[in-house]
Scaffold this active site. Structure first.
Site, PDB file in Angstrom:
ATOM      1  NE  ARG A  30      -3.380  -0.212   2.826  1.00 58.52           N
ATOM      2  CZ  ARG A  30      -4.021  -0.377   3.965  1.00 58.52           C
ATOM      3  NH1 ARG A  30      -4.261   0.670   4.742  1.00 58.52           N
ATOM      4  NH2 ARG A  30      -4.418  -1.559   4.361  1.00 58.52           N
ATOM      5  CG  HIS A  76      -6.402  -0.539  -5.540  1.00 61.48           C
ATOM      6  ND1 HIS A  76      -5.170  -0.981  -5.082  1.00 61.48           N
ATOM      7  CD2 HIS A  76      -6.731   0.505  -4.742  1.00 61.48           C
ATOM      8  CE1 HIS A  76      -4.778  -0.231  -4.078  1.00 61.48           C
ATOM      9  NE2 HIS A  76      -5.704   0.672  -3.845  1.00 61.48           N
ATOM     10  CE1 TYR A 120     -20.378  17.155 -13.380  1.00 60.47           C
ATOM     11  CE2 TYR A 120     -19.219  17.310 -11.286  1.00 60.47           C
ATOM     12  CZ  TYR A 120     -20.399  17.329 -12.011  1.00 60.47           C
ATOM     13  OH  TYR A 120     -21.589  17.528 -11.371  1.00 60.47           O
TER      14      TYR A 120
END
Length: 744
Positions: A30, A76, A120
């Protein structure tokens, strides 16, 4: 469950093992990047997913929400926010020396504005990502491992051709360790890698001829050049960074300081903090040279403008900004990454060594795969060339066979038993055929159009190329020098195609020395009203408004403007306030809350005594608590540098009620909640250290405590009301300490 399946062990051992497993999982899976590709798992998976989705640099952008969702579903299984955050950072050119993602839309700003929502924004891979990080994945250059649910395969590491760990740096907090690697210039790092390939025994100092220091995307200046060799040798240390300041000449002698580059550590919210720090310097009168400050930064770059008054000392002001704001900051370096499956702190040569070893491994696997492919092609080409010479016999075999299988068997083994031939001569020739299986398949799939003269000529040319490729690949695989040349040739291409000029200047800067203008010492009057608003005024101003000042303010005293004020509270704390921090001005100005210029918290404590330090340190102070504890302390003990310090030790539930400077000959009157009065001489009170709890001044009855203290100087007269009667304090008989006193 049977007895032999129960594991009996110490609880602490189970906890220790579980925690170590968890910590290693966080470190490796991680938080820390891999030294080979310089990427954390979330970054690696996001880039690979974009590659798998075909979102290449020369194709249209795709919605980030699609990329995030696909990455989360396939590789993931964590929150979408963490994946999108990683994607955004990979696209930000002010955080990454070489952005690996081409973002389209609002991807945040250098001033800390966040990116727009993933629905967006759009993204695609950068050209360098495709060519230097994801190329050759189809050539078995890296191992693929199962994903979290074993339904997909993902690369263990990306085949990065440039040392991304140095180029883009890294930051991450694991369990018990953290990494912080500054970014470097791509061209310089490639030169450093080439130098290492040519001389694996290269020293850190020699390497720094190619990589002189970090190259931050925000530019700025590294001012401790001499410290860099040690940092790059050990892999940790502190880099001192400064912003770039330019002096612009203005009209009428009014110049302006313009900050055009900022330290890398200032990006984000720290730009706003820098502006606030400058405002504070002006407000607290640390400088009077700045008349205005404006942030004129845009997408074209940083531009923070400080307007200066006429005749201002620009160099001194620049040094003040370096000393008092984040315009000069430190970047903590800790070059920690996962190497060979475990975390390791490495110097710059160590990182490049790991990278070069990885390049040799990639090259070996790539050219082994390519060699196998070329050998397969050669086998097929040789079969086809041979077949073209006996094409009539091949056609006769195919026409005489009952099935493709029979024809193939005849071509491979010369078995003519199931083939009908036109002549015994043809059968005899067919019996001698010995094509391989791959060749036989290719012959049977051969189109008749390939038998024209030009096609046969092209086949012969292609065969020559194949032989040439085999020779090249065998040379690369058997000769380390040839492999090194191949790697260097690739690096030269990346340097020419993607390297940019250095942004950060590396030098040995002069220590920022700011000469404070000496404050002209003068007497002022400190005023604080009952609401805690404080100010200082000129003595003459106070004299003109004395009556109003006395009626409106709770605390009034004269002091020097260079002095400090001691504020003792009921919690046993003393807060020090510089008189210069108290606003000086007109009588009718409101002033500033005392909370804002000290560590005093009006919601949790109350003021017992307020006096200038110069007065406090020349006297003894008497302390009295609600629990009846009392002591004397030499005032010089309160001449300290800390803004807040302990002035008295208290028992649980007790509080300070009395702090007062003594001038000699005073008596102290205790008054309890149950109206017990005791008057004692200050000569009876022992002197203690400020950290002491004191001695018992009055012996209290059960559930009783001191309500109030009165300090009477010689000749003072004072009276209070108690149970409807007037009690003359100065007429009370002087008793002994640690007695009950009398009821009134």
């Amino acid at each position: 469950m049977s007895e032999d399946q129960i594991i009996r062990t110490e609880y602490s051992e189970i906890m220790q093992k579980s925690y170590i497993d968890y910590a290693m999982s966080v470190i490796v899976s991680r938080a820390l990047p891999d030294v080979r590709d310089g990427l954390k798992p979330v970054q690696r998976r996001t880039l690979y997913d974009m590659y798998e989705l075909g979102i290449r640099y020369d194709r249209p952008y795709r919605k980030c929400a699609r990329i995030v969702g696909d990455t989360m579903g396939k590789y993931h299984p964590h929150g979408d926010a963490s994946i999108y955050d990683a994607l955004v950072v990979l696209a930000q050119d002010f955080k990454r020396e070489v952005p690996l993602v081409d973002g389209h839309g609002n991807f945040g700003s250098i001033e800390g504005d966040g990116a727009a929502a993933m629905r967006y924004t759009e993204a695609r891979l950068q050209k360098i990502t495709q060519e230097a990080y994801l190329a050759d994945l189809d050539k078995d250059v890296v191992d693929f491992v199962p994903n979290f649910d074993e339904t997909e395969k993902e690369p263990e590491v990306l085949p990065a051709r440039v040392p991304n760990l140095l180029v883009n740096g890294a930051e991450g907090i694991a369990v018990g360790m953290a990494t912080s690697i500054p970014p470097h210039n791509l061209g310089e790092v490639i030169d450093g890698v080439e130098a290492y390939i040519k001389n694996p025994g290269i020293t850190t100092e020699e390497m720094m001829a190619y990589i002189p220091g970090p190259d931050f995307p925000t530019g700025g200046i590294v001012v401790n050049k001499d410290d860099l060799p040690e940092i790059y040798e050990k892999g940790f240390g502190k880099i001192k960074l400064r912003g770039k300041v330019e002096l612009e000449k203005g009209k009428g002698g009014k110049d302006r300081l313009v900050i055009t580059e900022i330290p890398y550590t200032m990006i984000g919210a720290n730009i706003g903090k820098f502006l606030n720090d400058v405002y504070t310097l002006v407000e607290t009168k640390k400088t009077t040279d700045i008349t205005d400050i404006s942030n004129q930064s845009s997408k074209d770059g940083i531009r923070i403008v400080l307007e200066l008054k006429k005749g201002a000392d620009a160099e001194n002001l620049e040094n003040l900004l370096y000393k008092k704001t984040r315009l000069e900051d430190t970047f903590g370096v800790n070059m920690l990454a996962v190497a060979d499956g475990k975390p390791e702190t490495m110097g710059i040569v160590g990182i490049i060594r790991h990278h070069v070893d990885f390049q040799y491994e990639l090259a070996h696997r790539k050219y082994t795969t390519l060699l196998h492919r070329e050998e397969e092609k050669r086998e097929i080409q040789e079969g086809l060339i041979k077949a073209c010479g006996i094409i009539d016999l091949i056609i006769e075999i195919i026409r005489g066979a009952q099935s493709v299988k029979d024809a193939k068997q005849c071509l491979m083994t010369g078995d003519t038993s199931k083939i009908t031939f036109k002549s015994k001569a043809s059968e005899g020739m067919a019996a001698q055929l010995m094509f391989t299986e791959r060749q036989a398949t290719a012959i049977l799939e051969l189109r008749l159009s390939k038998l024209v003269g030009l096609e046969i000529e092209a086949l012969l040319k292609e065969h020559d190329r194949t032989l040439q490729n085999i020779e090249t690949y065998e040379d690369i695989l058997s000769n380390r020098t040839s492999m090194a040349k191949t790697i260097i040739k690739e690096l030269h291409y990346f340097r020419k195609e993607f390297a940019k000029a250095r942004k950060t200047l590396v030098e040995n800067g002069k220590e920022a020395v700011y000469e404070e203008k000496k404050v002209e010492e003068m007497e002022v009057v400190f005023l604080m009203d009952r609401f805690g608003y404080a100010k200082t005024v000129d003595v003459s101003v106070f004299e003109r408004n004395k009556e109003a000042a006395v009626s409106e303010n709770k605390y009034i005293f004269t002091c020097k403007n260079t002095d400090k004020i001691c504020m003792f509270t009921n919690t046993g704390q003393m807060h020090l306030i510089k008189v210069l921090d108290v606003p000086f001005g007109k009588f009718r100005e409101k002033g500033k809350p005392i909370d804002n210029i000290s560590n005093y918290d009006s919601e949790k404590e109350s003021i017992c005594y307020l006096a200038p330090l110069e007065e406090v340190k020349t006297h003894r102070l008497v302390f009295g608590s609600a629990g009846g504890m009392i002591k004397l302390v030499d005032g010089s003990e309160f001449d300290v540098s800390r803004k807040t310090s302990a002035a008295s030790k208290l028992a649980d539930g007790d509080e300070v009620l009395l702090v007062k400077a003594l001038y000699g000959g005073e008596t102290i009157v205790f008054r309890t909640v149950k109206n017990m009065f005791l008057r004692i001489s200050t000569l009876e009170i022992p002197q203690k250290k400020k950290g002491a709890i004191g001695v018992r001044g009055i012996r209290l009855a059960q559930n009783d405590q001191v309500k109030e203290y009165y300090v009477l100087a010689e000749g003072d007269t004072a009276s209070v009301e108690s149970s409807g009667k007037e009690v003359n304090l100065h007429r009370l008989k002087i008793g002994s300490r640690d007695t009950k006193g009398s009821r009134h």
